[in-house]
Design a protein around this motif. Sequence first.
Motif, PDB file in Angstrom:
ATOM      1  N   GLY A 115     -30.977 105.768  27.941  1.00  0.00           N
ATOM      2  CA  GLY A 115     -31.373 105.431  26.571  1.00  0.00           C
ATOM      3  C   GLY A 115     -32.852 105.598  26.328  1.00  0.00           C
ATOM      4  O   GLY A 115     -33.467 106.589  26.743  1.00  0.00           O
ATOM      5  N   ASN A 116     -33.444 104.578  25.687  1.00  0.00           N
ATOM      6  CA  ASN A 116     -34.864 104.631  25.323  1.00  0.00           C
ATOM      7  C   ASN A 116     -35.796 104.459  26.519  1.00  0.00           C
ATOM      8  O   ASN A 116     -37.003 104.610  26.379  1.00  0.00           O
ATOM      9  CB  ASN A 116     -35.181 103.575  24.262  1.00  0.00           C
ATOM     10  N   ASP A 117     -35.259 104.133  27.683  1.00  0.00           N
ATOM     11  CA  ASP A 117     -36.080 103.972  28.887  1.00  0.00           C
ATOM     12  C   ASP A 117     -36.323 105.298  29.602  1.00  0.00           C
ATOM     13  O   ASP A 117     -36.858 105.320  30.715  1.00  0.00           O
ATOM     14  CB  ASP A 117     -35.399 103.003  29.868  1.00  0.00           C
ATOM     15  N   ALA A 132     -34.853 109.824  43.392  1.00  0.00           N
ATOM     16  CA  ALA A 132     -34.505 110.918  42.484  1.00  0.00           C
ATOM     17  C   ALA A 132     -33.025 110.869  42.146  1.00  0.00           C
ATOM     18  O   ALA A 132     -32.183 110.705  43.029  1.00  0.00           O
ATOM     19  CB  ALA A 132     -34.858 112.256  43.109  1.00  0.00           C
ATOM     20  N   ALA A 133     -32.743 110.983  40.853  1.00  0.00           N
ATOM     21  CA  ALA A 133     -31.361 110.973  40.374  1.00  0.00           C
ATOM     22  C   ALA A 133     -31.337 111.635  39.000  1.00  0.00           C
ATOM     23  O   ALA A 133     -32.306 111.548  38.255  1.00  0.00           O
ATOM     24  CB  ALA A 133     -30.846 109.544  40.265  1.00  0.00           C
ATOM     25  N   PRO A 134     -30.249 112.312  38.673  1.00  0.00           N
ATOM     26  CA  PRO A 134     -30.171 112.919  37.342  1.00  0.00           C
ATOM     27  C   PRO A 134     -30.002 111.834  36.275  1.00  0.00           C
ATOM     28  O   PRO A 134     -29.145 110.956  36.413  1.00  0.00           O
ATOM     29  CB  PRO A 134     -28.943 113.829  37.419  1.00  0.00           C
ATOM     30  N   ILE A 135     -30.858 111.887  35.248  1.00  0.00           N
ATOM     31  CA  ILE A 135     -30.794 110.924  34.151  1.00  0.00           C
ATOM     32  C   ILE A 135     -30.903 111.668  32.827  1.00  0.00           C
ATOM     33  O   ILE A 135     -31.384 112.801  32.775  1.00  0.00           O
ATOM     34  CB  ILE A 135     -31.918 109.859  34.247  1.00  0.00           C
ATOM     35  N   HIS A 136     -30.435 111.027  31.788  1.00  0.00           N
ATOM     36  CA  HIS A 136     -30.642 111.543  30.435  1.00  0.00           C
ATOM     37  C   HIS A 136     -30.788 110.352  29.497  1.00  0.00           C
ATOM     38  O   HIS A 136     -30.328 109.260  29.779  1.00  0.00           O
ATOM     39  CB  HIS A 136     -29.514 112.487  29.995  1.00  0.00           C
ATOM     40  N   GLY A 137     -31.496 110.576  28.393  1.00  0.00           N
ATOM     41  CA  GLY A 137     -31.742 109.511  27.427  1.00  0.00           C
ATOM     42  C   GLY A 137     -32.490 110.062  26.240  1.00  0.00           C
ATOM     43  O   GLY A 137     -32.420 111.264  25.951  1.00  0.00           O
ATOM     44  N   THR A 138     -33.228 109.205  25.569  1.00  0.00           N
ATOM     45  CA  THR A 138     -33.968 109.629  24.381  1.00  0.00           C
ATOM     46  C   THR A 138     -35.465 109.477  24.613  1.00  0.00           C
ATOM     47  O   THR A 138     -35.913 108.591  25.342  1.00  0.00           O
ATOM     48  CB  THR A 138     -33.561 108.793  23.153  1.00  0.00           C
ATOM     49  N   ALA A 139     -36.214 110.369  23.978  1.00  0.00           N
ATOM     50  CA  ALA A 139     -37.672 110.331  24.036  1.00  0.00           C
ATOM     51  C   ALA A 139     -38.210 110.948  22.751  1.00  0.00           C
ATOM     52  O   ALA A 139     -37.636 111.901  22.227  1.00  0.00           O
ATOM     53  CB  ALA A 139     -38.190 111.099  25.257  1.00  0.00           C
TER      54      ALA A 139
END
Length: 168
Positions: A115-117, A132-139
């Motif tokens: 998310g926003n983090d 390390a890990a795959p992440i996705h969110g908003t920026a």
Amino acid sequence: MIVFDLICRDGGHKFEGWFGSSGDFDSQKAAGLIDCPSCGCSAVDKAVMAPNVGIKGNQRSSRSSTSIEPSKPPLPVEGERPITKAVAVPAEYQELVAKLAKAQAKMLEQSEWVGNDFSERVRAIHYGEKEAAPIHGTASADDVAELEDEGIDVMPLPLPVMPPEAQN
């Protein structure tokens, strides 16, 4: 999802673009990811849009009626075509977008929604504070610019993603 009418400055071609938010449009435009499908021009802006607002439920139809039947839409006049802004999308484009959506969904299965983090988490991974890990969110566009200034490579997803808490 939000739909914007877009227009390219070079050819004046109008087309629709679907985005997760107004901020998604701004960040994709800033990153040069929006091109005119007609001429390939990347100088694209939002076009003036008229809102599509339905009539209120407590307003009466212009036709007087004493029956309890729900009002029916008027019948089309012979020779008239419905007015629409929809653009016919060639089948091969629909197939490409479907394949892209499938590939993105498969990629995101192995990625954690933060998310926003996102900015803080990707920094922590970059500086070795987190594994390390795959992440996705908003920026925001400003957050992305700051990350790039720090030498942290990030990229927008090709298609908008709905946060897990907003999904059915």
